[in-house]
Design an enzyme around this catalytic site. Structure first.
Site, short mmCIF file in Angstrom:
data_model
loop_
_atom_site.label_atom_id
_atom_site.label_comp_id
_atom_site.label_asym_id
_atom_site.label_seq_id
_atom_site.Cartn_x
_atom_site.Cartn_y
_atom_site.Cartn_z
N HIS A 1 17.62 28.52 -11.51
CA HIS A 1 18.26 29.74 -12.01
C HIS A 1 17.36 30.97 -11.93
O HIS A 1 16.14 30.87 -12.13
CB HIS A 1 18.65 29.52 -13.47
CG HIS A 1 19.50 28.29 -13.67
ND1 HIS A 1 20.75 28.14 -13.09
CD2 HIS A 1 19.27 27.15 -14.37
CE1 HIS A 1 21.24 26.96 -13.43
NE2 HIS A 1 20.37 26.34 -14.21
N PHE B 1 30.37 31.31 -9.98
CA PHE B 1 30.63 30.16 -10.86
C PHE B 1 31.47 30.65 -12.02
O PHE B 1 30.96 31.38 -12.89
CB PHE B 1 29.33 29.51 -11.35
CG PHE B 1 29.57 28.22 -12.09
CD1 PHE B 1 29.23 28.09 -13.43
CD2 PHE B 1 30.15 27.13 -11.45
CE1 PHE B 1 29.46 26.90 -14.11
CE2 PHE B 1 30.38 25.94 -12.12
CZ PHE B 1 30.03 25.82 -13.45
N THR C 1 -3.30 -5.81 0.36
CA THR C 1 -2.78 -4.46 0.62
C THR C 1 -3.68 -3.74 1.62
O THR C 1 -3.22 -2.88 2.37
CB THR C 1 -2.66 -3.64 -0.68
OG1 THR C 1 -3.98 -3.41 -1.21
CG2 THR C 1 -1.80 -4.35 -1.69
N ASN D 1 19.73 23.28 -9.45
CA ASN D 1 20.20 24.67 -9.45
C ASN D 1 19.09 25.48 -10.11
O ASN D 1 18.90 25.43 -11.32
CB ASN D 1 21.51 24.78 -10.24
CG ASN D 1 22.18 26.12 -10.05
OD1 ASN D 1 21.59 27.01 -9.43
ND2 ASN D 1 23.38 26.28 -10.58
N VAL E 1 27.78 24.63 -6.93
CA VAL E 1 26.90 23.75 -6.15
C VAL E 1 27.69 22.51 -5.73
O VAL E 1 27.62 22.07 -4.58
CB VAL E 1 25.66 23.36 -6.98
CG1 VAL E 1 24.81 22.34 -6.23
CG2 VAL E 1 24.85 24.60 -7.32
N GLN E 2 28.50 22.01 -6.67
CA GLN E 2 29.27 20.81 -6.40
C GLN E 2 30.12 20.93 -5.14
O GLN E 2 30.11 20.05 -4.27
CB GLN E 2 30.19 20.48 -7.59
CG GLN E 2 29.49 19.96 -8.83
CD GLN E 2 29.03 21.04 -9.79
OE1 GLN E 2 28.76 22.19 -9.37
NE2 GLN E 2 28.92 20.71 -11.07
N ARG F 1 26.21 35.69 -7.78
CA ARG F 1 24.93 35.26 -8.35
C ARG F 1 23.98 34.82 -7.25
O ARG F 1 24.41 34.56 -6.11
CB ARG F 1 25.14 34.10 -9.33
CG ARG F 1 25.56 32.81 -8.67
CD ARG F 1 25.63 31.64 -9.65
NE ARG F 1 26.04 30.42 -8.95
CZ ARG F 1 26.17 29.24 -9.54
NH1 ARG F 1 25.93 29.09 -10.85
NH2 ARG F 1 26.55 28.18 -8.84
N LYS G 1 0.86 -1.19 0.00
CA LYS G 1 0.00 0.00 0.00
C LYS G 1 0.89 1.24 0.00
O LYS G 1 1.88 1.31 0.74
CB LYS G 1 -0.91 0.01 1.23
CG LYS G 1 -2.20 0.78 1.04
CD LYS G 1 -3.11 0.16 0.01
CE LYS G 1 -4.46 -0.20 0.51
NZ LYS G 1 -5.33 -0.74 -0.56
O1 LIG Z 1 27.14 25.54 -9.54
C1 LIG Z 1 27.05 25.29 -10.75
N1 LIG Z 1 27.52 24.11 -11.22
C2 LIG Z 1 27.47 23.76 -12.53
O2 LIG Z 1 27.91 22.66 -12.89
C3 LIG Z 1 26.89 24.70 -13.43
N2 LIG Z 1 26.69 24.71 -14.77
N3 LIG Z 1 26.09 25.87 -15.07
N4 LIG Z 1 25.92 26.61 -13.96
C4 LIG Z 1 26.41 25.91 -12.92
N5 LIG Z 1 26.49 26.19 -11.60
#
Ligand SMILES: O=c1[nH]c(=O)c2nn[nH]c2[nH]1
Length: 294
Positions: free
Chosen positions: A255, A158, A57, A253, A226-227, A175, A10
Protein backbone atom coordinates in the site's frame (compact mmCIF):
# COMPACT_ATOMS: atom_id res chain seq x y z
CA UNK A 1 6.80 -42.12 18.73
CA UNK A 2 7.42 -42.89 15.05
CA UNK A 3 9.16 -41.07 12.22
CA UNK A 4 6.25 -39.84 10.08
CA UNK A 5 8.24 -37.92 7.46
CA UNK A 6 11.90 -37.29 6.66
CA UNK A 7 14.00 -35.69 3.96
CA UNK A 8 17.51 -34.25 4.12
CA UNK A 9 20.19 -32.79 1.89
CA UNK A 10 22.05 -29.57 1.09
CA UNK A 11 20.48 -26.13 0.81
CA UNK A 12 21.86 -22.83 -0.49
CA UNK A 13 24.32 -24.42 -2.92
CA UNK A 14 25.44 -21.55 -5.15
CA UNK A 15 26.42 -22.52 -8.67
CA UNK A 16 27.79 -20.41 -11.54
CA UNK A 17 28.42 -21.78 -15.01
CA UNK A 18 29.87 -20.03 -18.06
CA UNK A 19 29.35 -21.07 -21.66
CA UNK A 20 32.02 -19.87 -24.11
CA UNK A 21 31.08 -19.85 -27.78
CA UNK A 22 34.44 -20.51 -29.52
CA UNK A 23 33.16 -19.22 -32.87
CA UNK A 24 31.70 -15.88 -31.80
CA UNK A 25 33.78 -15.32 -28.65
CA UNK A 26 30.52 -14.55 -26.89
CA UNK A 27 30.22 -15.85 -23.34
CA UNK A 28 26.98 -16.56 -21.47
CA UNK A 29 26.59 -17.05 -17.74
CA UNK A 30 24.09 -18.74 -15.45
CA UNK A 31 23.96 -18.29 -11.68
CA UNK A 32 21.64 -20.32 -9.50
CA UNK A 33 21.07 -21.48 -5.95
CA UNK A 34 20.17 -25.14 -5.51
CA UNK A 35 18.47 -27.06 -2.72
CA UNK A 36 18.51 -30.85 -3.00
CA UNK A 37 16.66 -32.98 -0.44
CA UNK A 38 16.40 -36.79 -0.53
CA UNK A 39 13.70 -39.16 0.73
CA UNK A 40 13.79 -42.95 0.96
CA UNK A 41 14.69 -45.83 3.28
CA UNK A 42 16.62 -43.48 5.54
CA UNK A 43 14.56 -43.89 8.72
CA UNK A 44 17.25 -45.83 10.60
CA UNK A 45 19.63 -42.88 10.32
CA UNK A 46 17.12 -40.93 12.43
CA UNK A 47 15.87 -43.70 14.70
CA UNK A 48 18.94 -45.92 15.20
CA UNK A 49 21.94 -43.67 14.40
CA UNK A 50 22.51 -45.92 11.39
CA UNK A 51 24.60 -43.74 9.03
CA UNK A 52 25.06 -46.52 6.50
CA UNK A 53 21.97 -45.25 4.64
CA UNK A 54 23.15 -41.62 4.55
CA UNK A 55 24.47 -40.13 1.35
CA UNK A 56 26.31 -37.27 3.05
CA UNK A 57 24.97 -33.80 2.35
CA UNK A 58 28.56 -32.93 1.40
CA UNK A 59 28.38 -35.61 -1.30
CA UNK A 60 25.06 -34.15 -2.44
CA UNK A 61 26.71 -30.76 -2.72
CA UNK A 62 29.56 -32.29 -4.75
CA UNK A 63 27.02 -33.97 -7.01
CA UNK A 64 25.30 -30.65 -7.71
CA UNK A 65 28.58 -29.24 -9.07
CA UNK A 66 29.48 -32.39 -10.99
CA UNK A 67 26.10 -32.55 -12.72
CA UNK A 68 26.34 -28.83 -13.54
CA UNK A 69 29.68 -29.53 -15.20
CA UNK A 70 28.55 -32.69 -17.05
CA UNK A 71 25.11 -31.45 -18.17
CA UNK A 72 23.35 -28.26 -19.29
CA UNK A 73 22.20 -25.99 -16.46
CA UNK A 74 19.57 -24.52 -18.80
CA UNK A 75 16.63 -24.73 -18.79
CA UNK A 76 16.61 -25.12 -15.02
CA UNK A 77 13.75 -27.63 -15.35
CA UNK A 78 16.09 -29.96 -17.26
CA UNK A 79 19.03 -29.54 -14.88
CA UNK A 80 16.78 -30.15 -11.86
CA UNK A 81 15.38 -33.33 -13.47
CA UNK A 82 18.84 -34.66 -14.40
CA UNK A 83 20.15 -33.96 -10.88
CA UNK A 84 17.17 -35.60 -9.19
CA UNK A 85 17.22 -38.64 -11.47
CA UNK A 86 20.89 -39.21 -10.64
CA UNK A 87 20.10 -39.93 -6.99
CA UNK A 88 17.42 -42.49 -7.85
CA UNK A 89 19.69 -44.19 -10.41
CA UNK A 90 22.69 -44.29 -8.10
CA UNK A 91 21.09 -45.15 -4.74
CA UNK A 92 18.42 -47.87 -4.76
CA UNK A 93 17.19 -46.92 -1.27
CA UNK A 94 16.44 -43.29 -2.30
CA UNK A 95 12.86 -43.00 -3.52
CA UNK A 96 12.45 -39.27 -4.10
CA UNK A 97 14.66 -36.27 -4.82
CA UNK A 98 13.29 -32.79 -4.20
CA UNK A 99 15.24 -30.24 -6.22
CA UNK A 100 14.68 -26.50 -5.94
CA UNK A 101 16.57 -24.29 -8.39
CA UNK A 102 16.53 -20.49 -8.11
CA UNK A 103 18.09 -18.75 -11.12
CA UNK A 104 19.36 -15.21 -10.57
CA UNK A 105 19.38 -12.56 -13.30
CA UNK A 106 22.55 -11.74 -15.23
CA UNK A 107 21.28 -9.69 -18.15
CA UNK A 108 23.76 -9.01 -20.94
CA UNK A 109 24.93 -5.39 -20.95
CA UNK A 110 24.28 -3.31 -24.05
CA UNK A 111 27.25 -0.96 -24.53
CA UNK A 112 27.03 1.74 -27.23
CA UNK A 113 24.03 -0.10 -28.63
CA UNK A 114 25.86 -3.42 -28.84
CA UNK A 115 25.28 -6.55 -26.69
CA UNK A 116 28.56 -6.98 -24.77
CA UNK A 117 30.22 -10.38 -25.28
CA UNK A 118 30.99 -11.06 -21.61
CA UNK A 119 29.49 -8.38 -19.34
CA UNK A 120 26.18 -8.63 -17.47
CA UNK A 121 24.11 -6.73 -14.92
CA UNK A 122 21.74 -7.78 -12.12
CA UNK A 123 18.59 -6.00 -13.33
CA UNK A 124 16.40 -6.88 -10.39
CA UNK A 125 16.14 -9.42 -7.60
CA UNK A 126 13.54 -11.31 -9.62
CA UNK A 127 14.35 -15.00 -9.99
CA UNK A 128 13.25 -17.88 -12.20
CA UNK A 129 12.35 -20.82 -10.00
CA UNK A 130 11.91 -24.56 -10.45
CA UNK A 131 10.67 -27.15 -7.97
CA UNK A 132 11.15 -30.70 -9.23
CA UNK A 133 10.20 -33.90 -7.43
CA UNK A 134 11.81 -36.90 -9.07
CA UNK A 135 10.48 -40.33 -8.15
CA UNK A 136 10.43 -43.76 -9.79
CA UNK A 137 6.85 -42.90 -10.71
CA UNK A 138 7.82 -39.83 -12.78
CA UNK A 139 8.94 -36.21 -12.54
CA UNK A 140 6.66 -33.49 -11.15
CA UNK A 141 7.77 -29.97 -12.04
CA UNK A 142 6.53 -26.56 -10.96
CA UNK A 143 8.09 -23.51 -12.62
CA UNK A 144 7.79 -19.93 -11.48
CA UNK A 145 8.76 -16.30 -11.29
CA UNK A 146 9.49 -14.81 -7.85
CA UNK A 147 10.25 -11.26 -6.76
CA UNK A 148 9.27 -9.43 -9.93
CA UNK A 149 8.52 -6.04 -8.38
CA UNK A 150 5.98 -3.93 -10.25
CA UNK A 151 4.03 -0.69 -9.71
CA UNK A 152 1.43 1.24 -11.60
CA UNK A 153 0.63 4.85 -10.67
CA UNK A 154 -3.02 4.60 -11.77
CA UNK A 155 -5.26 2.12 -13.58
CA UNK A 156 -6.29 0.42 -10.37
CA UNK A 157 -9.55 0.76 -8.43
CA UNK A 158 -11.14 -0.92 -5.45
CA UNK A 159 -14.76 -0.23 -4.56
CA UNK A 160 -18.01 -2.03 -3.87
CA UNK A 161 -16.50 -4.12 -1.09
CA UNK A 162 -18.27 -5.01 2.17
CA UNK A 163 -19.09 -1.89 4.19
CA UNK A 164 -20.06 -2.47 7.81
CA UNK A 165 -19.14 -1.44 11.36
CA UNK A 166 -15.61 -2.78 10.78
CA UNK A 167 -14.93 -0.77 7.65
CA UNK A 168 -12.88 2.43 7.45
CA UNK A 169 -11.27 1.96 4.03
CA UNK A 170 -12.49 4.54 1.55
CA UNK A 171 -13.61 3.39 -1.90
CA UNK A 172 -11.23 4.43 -4.69
CA UNK A 173 -11.49 4.60 -8.47
CA UNK A 174 -7.83 5.61 -8.89
CA UNK A 175 -5.04 4.17 -6.75
CA UNK A 176 -1.41 3.08 -6.93
CA UNK A 177 -1.00 -0.67 -7.28
CA UNK A 178 2.30 -2.29 -6.36
CA UNK A 179 3.18 -5.92 -5.82
CA UNK A 180 6.00 -8.48 -5.88
CA UNK A 181 4.94 -11.14 -8.36
CA UNK A 182 5.15 -14.74 -7.15
CA UNK A 183 3.73 -16.77 -10.01
CA UNK A 184 3.86 -20.51 -10.67
CA UNK A 185 2.69 -23.03 -13.23
CA UNK A 186 2.59 -26.76 -12.62
CA UNK A 187 3.37 -29.09 -15.53
CA UNK A 188 1.48 -32.26 -16.25
CA UNK A 189 3.58 -35.00 -14.65
CA UNK A 190 6.42 -36.22 -16.88
CA UNK A 191 6.72 -40.01 -17.14
CA UNK A 192 10.53 -39.89 -16.98
CA UNK A 193 13.63 -37.86 -17.82
CA UNK A 194 13.29 -38.60 -21.53
CA UNK A 195 9.84 -36.99 -21.45
CA UNK A 196 11.32 -33.84 -19.87
CA UNK A 197 14.09 -33.72 -22.50
CA UNK A 198 11.60 -34.26 -25.33
CA UNK A 199 10.36 -30.78 -26.31
CA UNK A 200 12.62 -29.15 -23.71
CA UNK A 201 12.17 -25.77 -25.42
CA UNK A 202 8.70 -25.66 -23.79
CA UNK A 203 10.23 -24.49 -20.52
CA UNK A 204 11.87 -21.28 -21.75
CA UNK A 205 8.81 -20.54 -23.89
CA UNK A 206 6.51 -20.90 -20.88
CA UNK A 207 8.65 -18.67 -18.67
CA UNK A 208 8.79 -16.03 -21.41
CA UNK A 209 5.02 -16.21 -21.93
CA UNK A 210 4.20 -16.12 -18.22
CA UNK A 211 6.48 -13.12 -17.65
CA UNK A 212 5.10 -11.20 -20.64
CA UNK A 213 1.48 -12.02 -19.74
CA UNK A 214 2.08 -10.87 -16.18
CA UNK A 215 3.62 -7.53 -17.21
CA UNK A 216 1.13 -6.80 -20.00
CA UNK A 217 -1.93 -7.66 -17.92
CA UNK A 218 -0.62 -5.73 -14.92
CA UNK A 219 0.00 -2.68 -17.09
CA UNK A 220 -3.11 -2.72 -19.27
CA UNK A 221 -5.85 -4.11 -17.02
CA UNK A 222 -8.15 -1.44 -15.54
CA UNK A 223 -7.84 -3.37 -12.33
CA UNK A 224 -11.00 -3.76 -10.22
CA UNK A 225 -8.98 -5.64 -7.60
CA UNK A 226 -5.82 -7.67 -7.23
CA UNK A 227 -8.05 -10.73 -7.26
CA UNK A 228 -9.57 -10.07 -10.67
CA UNK A 229 -6.32 -8.97 -12.32
CA UNK A 230 -4.39 -12.02 -11.15
CA UNK A 231 -7.19 -14.30 -12.36
CA UNK A 232 -6.87 -12.77 -15.84
CA UNK A 233 -3.13 -13.52 -15.74
CA UNK A 234 -3.79 -17.14 -14.78
CA UNK A 235 -6.35 -17.69 -17.55
CA UNK A 236 -3.90 -16.42 -20.17
CA UNK A 237 -1.02 -18.53 -18.86
CA UNK A 238 -3.14 -21.70 -19.05
CA UNK A 239 -4.01 -20.76 -22.65
CA UNK A 240 -0.35 -20.11 -23.49
CA UNK A 241 1.06 -23.23 -21.79
CA UNK A 242 -1.01 -26.26 -22.88
CA UNK A 243 1.18 -28.67 -20.91
CA UNK A 244 0.46 -26.83 -17.64
CA UNK A 245 -2.19 -28.35 -15.39
CA UNK A 246 -2.68 -25.32 -13.16
CA UNK A 247 -1.21 -21.95 -12.35
CA UNK A 248 -1.00 -20.00 -9.11
CA UNK A 249 -0.23 -16.46 -7.96
CA UNK A 250 0.56 -14.98 -4.58
CA UNK A 251 0.53 -11.17 -4.67
CA UNK A 252 1.16 -8.83 -1.74
CA UNK A 253 -0.77 -5.59 -2.04
CA UNK A 254 1.95 -3.08 -1.08
CA UNK A 255 0.00 0.00 0.00
CA UNK A 256 0.88 3.65 -0.71
CA UNK A 257 -1.06 5.92 1.66
CA UNK A 258 -2.13 9.45 0.89
CA UNK A 259 -0.57 12.13 3.12
CA UNK A 260 -3.01 14.91 4.12
CA UNK A 261 -0.99 18.15 4.13
CA UNK A 262 -3.95 20.52 4.37
CA UNK A 263 -2.88 21.52 7.90
CA UNK A 264 0.12 23.21 6.29
CA UNK A 265 -1.13 26.42 4.65
CA UNK A 266 -4.04 24.49 3.13
CA UNK A 267 -1.77 22.36 0.92
CA UNK A 268 -4.07 20.05 -1.12
CA UNK A 269 -2.58 16.53 -1.43
CA UNK A 270 -5.51 14.13 -1.13
CA UNK A 271 -7.91 12.56 -3.61
CA UNK A 272 -7.38 13.94 -7.11
CA UNK A 273 -4.66 16.30 -5.74
CA UNK A 274 -2.63 13.47 -4.23
CA UNK A 275 0.95 13.41 -5.54
CA UNK A 276 3.07 12.74 -2.46
CA UNK A 277 2.34 9.35 -0.81
CA UNK A 278 3.76 7.33 2.08
CA UNK A 279 4.83 3.86 0.85
CA UNK A 280 4.00 1.30 3.56
CA UNK A 281 6.36 -1.50 4.61
CA UNK A 282 3.45 -3.24 6.27
CA UNK A 283 0.79 -4.34 6.85
CA UNK A 284 0.21 -5.44 3.27
CA UNK A 285 -2.63 -7.23 1.58
CA UNK A 286 -1.83 -10.76 0.46
CA UNK A 287 -3.97 -12.23 -2.31
CA UNK A 288 -3.53 -15.81 -3.48
CA UNK A 289 -5.17 -17.98 -6.12
CA UNK A 290 -4.80 -21.23 -8.01
CA UNK A 291 -6.48 -21.62 -11.39
CA UNK A 292 -6.94 -25.06 -12.97
CA UNK A 293 -8.22 -26.24 -16.30
CA UNK A 294 -12.01 -26.51 -16.12
O1 LIG B 1 -7.30 -5.36 -4.55
C1 LIG B 1 -7.65 -5.38 -3.36
N1 LIG B 1 -8.22 -6.50 -2.86
C2 LIG B 1 -8.64 -6.62 -1.58
O2 LIG B 1 -9.15 -7.67 -1.19
C3 LIG B 1 -8.44 -5.48 -0.74
N2 LIG B 1 -8.74 -5.23 0.57
N3 LIG B 1 -8.32 -3.98 0.83
N4 LIG B 1 -7.77 -3.43 -0.28
C4 LIG B 1 -7.84 -4.35 -1.26
N5 LIG B 1 -7.45 -4.30 -2.56
Amino acid sequence: ARLSAARYGKDNVRVYKVHKDEKTGQQSVTEMTVCCLLEGQIETSYTEADNSVVVATDSIKNTIYIKAKEHPVNPPELYASILGQHFLDKYAHITAAHIDVTVHRWTRMVIDGQPHPHSFLRDGQETRNVEATVTRDGIAIKSGIVGLQVLKSTGSAFHGFVRDEFTTLKETWDRILSTDVDAGWTWKKFANLAAVQEGVERFDAAWEAARNITLKTFAEDESASVQNTMYKMCEQILDAVPEADKTNYSLPNKHYFEVDLSWHKGLQNTGKDAEVFAPQSGPNGLIKCEVSRS
